[in-house]
Design a protein around this motif. Structure first.
Motif, short mmCIF file in Angstrom:
data_model
loop_
_atom_site.label_atom_id
_atom_site.label_comp_id
_atom_site.label_asym_id
_atom_site.label_seq_id
_atom_site.Cartn_x
_atom_site.Cartn_y
_atom_site.Cartn_z
N ASP A 1 -3.77 11.05 2.50
CA ASP A 1 -4.65 11.41 3.61
C ASP A 1 -5.66 10.28 3.84
O ASP A 1 -5.26 9.14 4.06
CB ASP A 1 -5.32 12.74 3.27
N THR A 2 -6.93 10.57 3.76
CA THR A 2 -7.94 9.55 3.99
C THR A 2 -7.89 8.45 2.95
O THR A 2 -8.43 7.36 3.16
CB THR A 2 -9.34 10.17 4.01
N GLY A 3 -7.23 8.71 1.82
CA GLY A 3 -7.09 7.66 0.81
C GLY A 3 -6.34 6.45 1.33
O GLY A 3 -6.63 5.31 0.93
N ILE A 4 -5.36 6.67 2.19
CA ILE A 4 -4.64 5.54 2.79
C ILE A 4 -5.58 4.70 3.63
O ILE A 4 -5.55 3.45 3.58
CB ILE A 4 -3.46 6.05 3.64
N ASP A 5 -6.45 5.35 4.41
CA ASP A 5 -7.43 4.60 5.21
C ASP A 5 -8.36 3.79 4.31
O ASP A 5 -8.69 2.63 4.62
CB ASP A 5 -8.25 5.55 6.07
N ASP A 6 -8.80 4.40 3.21
CA ASP A 6 -9.66 3.67 2.27
C ASP A 6 -8.96 2.41 1.74
O ASP A 6 -9.58 1.34 1.65
CB ASP A 6 -10.03 4.57 1.08
N PHE B 1 -1.69 -1.70 -4.12
CA PHE B 1 -2.85 -0.84 -3.89
C PHE B 1 -2.38 0.61 -3.86
O PHE B 1 -1.62 1.01 -2.98
CB PHE B 1 -3.55 -1.20 -2.58
N GLY B 2 -2.84 1.39 -4.83
CA GLY B 2 -2.47 2.80 -4.91
C GLY B 2 -3.59 3.67 -4.40
O GLY B 2 -4.65 3.81 -5.04
N ALA B 3 -3.40 4.26 -3.21
CA ALA B 3 -4.42 5.11 -2.61
C ALA B 3 -4.60 6.39 -3.41
O ALA B 3 -3.70 6.85 -4.10
CB ALA B 3 -4.04 5.43 -1.17
N GLN B 4 -5.77 7.01 -3.27
CA GLN B 4 -6.05 8.27 -3.96
C GLN B 4 -5.10 9.37 -3.52
O GLN B 4 -4.76 10.26 -4.29
CB GLN B 4 -7.48 8.73 -3.70
N ASN B 5 -4.70 9.33 -2.26
CA ASN B 5 -3.85 10.38 -1.70
C ASN B 5 -3.20 9.85 -0.42
O ASN B 5 -3.42 8.69 -0.03
CB ASN B 5 -4.68 11.64 -1.41
N PRO C 1 -9.85 8.94 -9.20
CA PRO C 1 -8.72 9.75 -9.62
C PRO C 1 -7.81 10.12 -8.43
O PRO C 1 -8.29 10.34 -7.32
CB PRO C 1 -9.38 11.00 -10.19
N PHE C 2 -6.51 10.16 -8.68
CA PHE C 2 -5.56 10.60 -7.67
C PHE C 2 -5.80 12.09 -7.39
O PHE C 2 -6.09 12.86 -8.30
CB PHE C 2 -4.13 10.39 -8.13
N ASN C 3 -5.64 12.48 -6.13
CA ASN C 3 -5.86 13.88 -5.78
C ASN C 3 -4.91 14.31 -4.65
O ASN C 3 -4.06 13.53 -4.21
CB ASN C 3 -7.33 14.12 -5.40
N LEU C 4 -5.05 15.54 -4.20
CA LEU C 4 -4.22 16.13 -3.14
C LEU C 4 -2.72 16.00 -3.45
O LEU C 4 -1.90 15.80 -2.55
CB LEU C 4 -4.53 15.48 -1.78
N ILE D 1 0.84 -1.19 0.00
CA ILE D 1 0.00 0.00 0.00
C ILE D 1 0.88 1.25 0.00
O ILE D 1 1.79 1.38 0.82
CB ILE D 1 -0.94 0.03 1.22
N ASP D 2 0.61 2.14 -0.92
CA ASP D 2 1.24 3.45 -0.98
C ASP D 2 0.22 4.42 -1.56
O ASP D 2 -0.84 4.01 -2.04
CB ASP D 2 2.49 3.44 -1.87
N ALA D 3 0.56 5.70 -1.58
CA ALA D 3 -0.27 6.66 -2.30
C ALA D 3 0.11 6.64 -3.78
O ALA D 3 1.27 6.48 -4.14
CB ALA D 3 -0.06 8.07 -1.73
N TYR D 4 -0.93 6.75 -4.63
CA TYR D 4 -0.75 6.84 -6.08
C TYR D 4 -0.19 5.53 -6.67
O TYR D 4 -0.20 4.49 -6.01
CB TYR D 4 0.13 8.03 -6.45
N GLY D 5 0.27 5.57 -7.91
CA GLY D 5 0.76 4.35 -8.54
C GLY D 5 1.58 4.66 -9.78
O GLY D 5 1.10 5.33 -10.70
N SER D 6 2.79 4.16 -9.81
CA SER D 6 3.65 4.35 -10.98
C SER D 6 3.05 3.62 -12.18
O SER D 6 2.70 2.44 -12.09
CB SER D 6 5.05 3.82 -10.69
N PRO D 7 2.95 4.28 -13.34
CA PRO D 7 2.35 3.62 -14.51
C PRO D 7 3.23 2.54 -15.11
O PRO D 7 2.76 1.77 -15.95
CB PRO D 7 2.15 4.78 -15.49
N THR D 8 4.50 2.46 -14.68
CA THR D 8 5.42 1.47 -15.26
C THR D 8 5.88 0.45 -14.22
O THR D 8 6.92 -0.16 -14.38
CB THR D 8 6.64 2.17 -15.87
N MET D 9 5.08 0.25 -13.18
CA MET D 9 5.51 -0.58 -12.06
C MET D 9 5.89 -2.01 -12.49
O MET D 9 6.97 -2.49 -12.21
CB MET D 9 4.41 -0.65 -11.01
#
Length: 646
Positions: free
Chosen positions: A356-361, A350-354, A314-317, A278-286
C-alpha cells in the motif's frame, strides 16, 4: 494491483502547449461550509449499491496528505526537456537537493498541514523526505470530521474494502497546501506482483479427473531449448506433435538470444551502474540465493558491495497484501534476472513495508536519495482504477525521477486487457505502466535454439486448451485454440494524453481508441515474459534451495532493465527517463514482433494441454508499434551502442 474497472475522466484539466501528458488537477472546488473538495478521492467501485457497512468509529486509519509541488507545470516541462535527445537541456539533470530547492513543498506548508491535522485530533506520524507528504493516523470518527466525508465498507470482487463515500474536503484555509489525501480507501491493497507460472506444471489438470477412456502418452520431459522435446496430443493445426514447454532458460541463453554475450565479455556488463529493485517485503535469502543460482549456471556471483538492501521494517498488512511468501518469488526473480543480464551492475533492493503506502515510501526514498540510475518495478494494478489522488502522487515522484536522470521501468501486466479475466469492464492499460513518465515493458514468448541463438519471438498471449482423456479418442475441452489464459498487459490509457515521444510512432487506431483525443498507449518495448518459455530462478523455500521456472512481465521488466544497464556502461550521463530516446532510435534497432506465419504452440510433458502463442485478449501484435510489445525487443549490440552514444 488488480480488480479495478475503468474510471472515466479521473482528472479534467488538459495538457499545456508544451506537453504535460498527464491530465492533471489539484482537485480543488468549492464546497459548503468554506471547504474545498478534492477530486479523485473516491474510487468508482465505492457505489451506494456496493455498501456493506461501515468501519467502527474508533477504528484507526492511517493515511497521507500529499502537498503540491511548487510550479508543477514547470517540473513537467523540465522533465521533458532533460529526457529529450533533441533538447538543448538533454541530460542536464538536477540533484535531489536542487530539485527540492526549486520544486518541493515548503516547510511552512508542512507546518500548516500538521497544524490542521493536530487540531482535528489526528496524530502526525512522519513527514516524507522532500516534504512530499505528511503521514498521519486517527480514528474513523476524527477522519470523517476532518475531511467532511463518511468512510464506509464496500464489497468489491470478493473483498471488503474501505473508502470515502463522498469526496474528501479540507478547509479553504489549508487547501492551497493540500494536493490530495491518499490511503483513506483500500485500492492500493489490491497491488500485486506480476509473475506468472505454468498452470498445469507436471500433473494432469482437474478436467482429467474421473475414469479415463483414452490413454495419455508416456510422460515426457520439458525442454531446455526450443524444440528439444516433443509430445503427442490430439490433432491441431494439422499435426499431432508439439514441443514441450521450456524448463526455464538460463542466464547464458538469455544473454545469447538478446545478443549481449560479447558485450558482457568485453566489459560492457553494467559496471558503474546501479539498478534499484522495488517490491513489497524482502526475502531473507535473496543474496545467497542469487549467488547459489549464479554458481549453478556458471555465472559470476555478486562481488563485495555489489548487492545491497534497504528494508522498510517492520513489514505489515501481510494479509491484505497476500503475505511475504507471495512476494518473495517475485523479488528473487527480479534480482536474478537483472544480475543475469548485467552481471557487473550494482543492485540495490528496496523492500517496502507493504503493498500500500509502503510502495510510495520506497519510491520516494529512492528518488530523494538518488539511489540508482535505473529502477525496476514488477508490480501494478489491473487497469487505471486507482483514485486520482494516488495517481497524482506517484506521477509527481516519476517526474522528479526524470529530472534527476533516473529511469523508471514498470511491468505492463499479466492479464492482457484485463477484461477476459474479469478484472475490469472495458479494455485498458494498467497503472503505473500507463504513466507517461515511466517505461512500460510488455511481454513476448521467446524461442532460443540449442546454441543460445535467438530463434523467434511472438507476443505473450496464451490460449489454453485442456486435453480431455475421458473421451475416446482424447479430445480438446474447447475448440482449438481454447480460452485466453494470460498475456502481456497493454492498451490505451484513459488518464494520460499522448506524450510527444509517441507521436508519429503509435498508430491513431490505438492512440484514439477511446475517443478523439490521442492518449498514451502501453507498452513501450517488449521482452521475454511467457512462463511456457520461462526463466529459471533459484530460491530457498522451507530451508532448501531449489530451481524453478517463472515468467510474467515481472520477468520482462528486470530483463529490459538489465539490458539498459549494459547500454549505460561507460556513458557520461545516465540514460534517465528512456522513452524519448527509445522512440527516437531507428526501427532497425528493434526486433519487430509480428504475428507468426503459422500457429506456434507448446504442450506439457504430460500432454495435459495445448497452449497457443500470440493470442492476447483484445490486444494484438502487428508490424511496427503494437499494444503487446511496443516498438519490439532490443536487437543486441547495435541497440546497446546506439543508446550508449547518445
Amino acid at each position: 494491483m488488480r480488480s479495478h474497472p475503468v474510471r472515466r475522466a479521473l482528472i479534467t484539466i488538459g495538457a499545456t502547449a508544451l506537453v504535460v501528458p498527464f491530465i492533471a488537477s489539484t482537485g480543488a472546488s468549492a464546497s459548503p461550509g468554506d471547504r474545498v473538495a478534492l477530486s479523485g478521492t473516491t474510487p468508482s467501485w465505492a457505489t451506494p449499491a456496493a455498501v456493506a457497512g461501515a468501519p467502527a468509529s474508533s477504528d484507526q486509519v492511517s493515511f497521507t496528505v500529499s502537498l503540491p509541488l511548487r510550479n508543477a507545470a514547470g517540473a513537467e516541462q523540465l522533465a521533458a526537456q532533460v529526457s529529450d535527445p533533441k533538447s538543448a537541456s538533454y541530460q542536464s539533470y538536477l540533484t535531489p537537493a536542487q530539485f527540492n530547492t526549486r520544486f518541493a513543498p515548503t516547510d511552512a506548508s508542512v507546518a500548516r498541514v500538521k497544524s490542521f491535522l493536530s487540531g482535528q485530533g489526528i496524530t502526525v506520524t512522519k513527514v516524507a523526505d522532500g516534504n512530499r507528504w505528511v503521514s498521519a493516523s486517527g480514528t474513523v470518527a476524527n477522519v470523517n470530521k476532518a475531511f467532511g466525508t463518511v468512510l464506509k465498507t464496500y464489497s468489491w470482487q470478493g473483498r471488503k474494502l474501505r473508502a470515502p463515500s463522498t469526496a474528501v474536503s479540507v478547509p479553504s484555509s489549508v487547501a492551497p497546501d493540500v494536493a490530495q489525501v491518499t490511503g483513506l480507501d483500500d485500492s492500493a491493497l489490491l497491488r500485486k506482483p506480476l509473475s506468472a507460472s505454468v498452470p498445469d506444471n507436471g500433473g494432469m489438470p482437474t478436467a482429467h479427473a474421473g475414469k479415463p477412456s483414452a490413454t495419455p502418452p508416456p510422460v515426457g520431459e520439458c525442454s531446455t531449448y526450443w524444440g528439444q522435446h516433443t509430445q503427442t496430443v490430439p490433432k491441431a493445426y494439422g499435426k499431432t506433435e508439439f514441443p514441450t514447454y521450456i524448463c526455464g532458460y538460463s542466464p547464458a541463453q538469455l544473454q545469447g538470444a538478446y545478443g549481449v554475450t560479447d558485450a558482457i565479455r568485453a566489459g560492457q556488463d553494467g559496471r558503474g551502474v546501479t539498478v534499484a529493485i522495488i517490491d513489497a517485503y524482502g526475502s531473507p535469502t535473496m543474496q545467497s540465493d542469487a549467488n547459489q543460482y549464479a554458481a549453478n549456471f556458471g555465472q559470476p556471483a555478486f562481488k563485495s558491495g555489489q548487492y545491497s538492501e534497504t528494508l522498510f521494517q517492520p513489514f505489515n498488512l501481510q494479509d491484505e497484501c497476500q503475505g511475504e511468501a507471495a512476494w518473495n518469488g517475485e523479488e528473487t526473480l527480479d534480482v536474478e534476472a537483472v544480475h543475469s543480464l548485467a552481471p557487473g551492475a550494482k543492485i540495490h533492493y528496496f523492500g517496502a513495508q507493504n503493498c500500500d503506502t509502503g510502495i510510495d515510501d520506497a519510491l520516494n526514498y529512492v528518488v530523494q536519495h538518488h539511489s540508482a540510475d535505473i529502477v525496476s518495478n514488477s508490480y501494478g494494478n489491473a487497469g487505471e482504477e486507482l483514485p486520482a489522488a494516488e495517481i497524482q502522487l506517484e506521477h509527481s515522484i516519476f517526474v522528479q525521477a526524470a529530472i534527476e536522470g533516473m529511469g523508471m521501468y514498470f511491468s505492463s501486466g499479466d492479464d492482457g486487457d484485463d477484461v477476459t479475466v474479469g478484472d475490469t469492464t472495458k479494455a485498458e492499460a494498467d497503472y503505473p505502466a500507463s504513466d507517461s513518465m515511466v517505461t512500460a515493458v510488455g511481454g513476448t514468448s521467446l524461442g532460443i535454439d540449442k546454441h543460445n541463438n535467438y530463434q523467434f519471438e511472438t507476443g505473450w498471449g496464451i490460449d489454453h486448451d485442456v486435453i480431455n482423456y475421458a473421451t475416446t479418442p482424447a479430445s480438446y475441452s474447447s475448440p482449438v485454440p481454447g480460452p485466453f489464459l494470460y498475456g502481456a498487459g497493454g492498451g490505451t490509457s484513459y488518464v494520460f494524453t499522448q506524450p510527444a515521444y509517441q507521436r508519429g510512432t503509435v498508430p491513431g487506431s490505438l492512440s484514439k481508441k477511446n475517443g478523439k483525443t490521442p492518449m498514451r498507449v502501453v507498452p513501450d518495448v517488449g521482452a521475454i515474459a511467457d512462463p511456457y518459455t520461462g526463466f529459471a530462478i533459484g530460491q530457498t523455500v522451507g530451508g532448501e534451495f531449489g530451481l524453478g521456472s517463472i515468467g510474467g512481465t515481472s520477468l520482462a521488466c528486470p530483463v529490459f532493465a538489465g539490458i539498459q544497464a549494459l547500454a549505460s556502461t561507460g556513458r557520461h550521463h545516465s540514460i534517465g527517463f528512456a522513452n524519448p530516446l527509445l522512440y527516437s532510435l531507428p526501427s532497425a534497432l528493434y526486433r519487430d514482433v509480428t504475428p507468426p506465419k503459422s500457429p506456434i504452440a507448446v504442450t506439457t510433458p504430460t500432454a495435459s494441454s495445448l497452449n497457443t502463442f500470440d493470442h492476447d485478449s483484445s490486444l494484438a501484435t502487428a508490424r511496427g508499434y503494437d499494444n503487446v510489445t511496443g516498438r519490439g525487443s532490443p536487437r543486441g549490440l547495435p541497440f546497446l551502442l546506439a543508446e550508449r552514444l547518445l
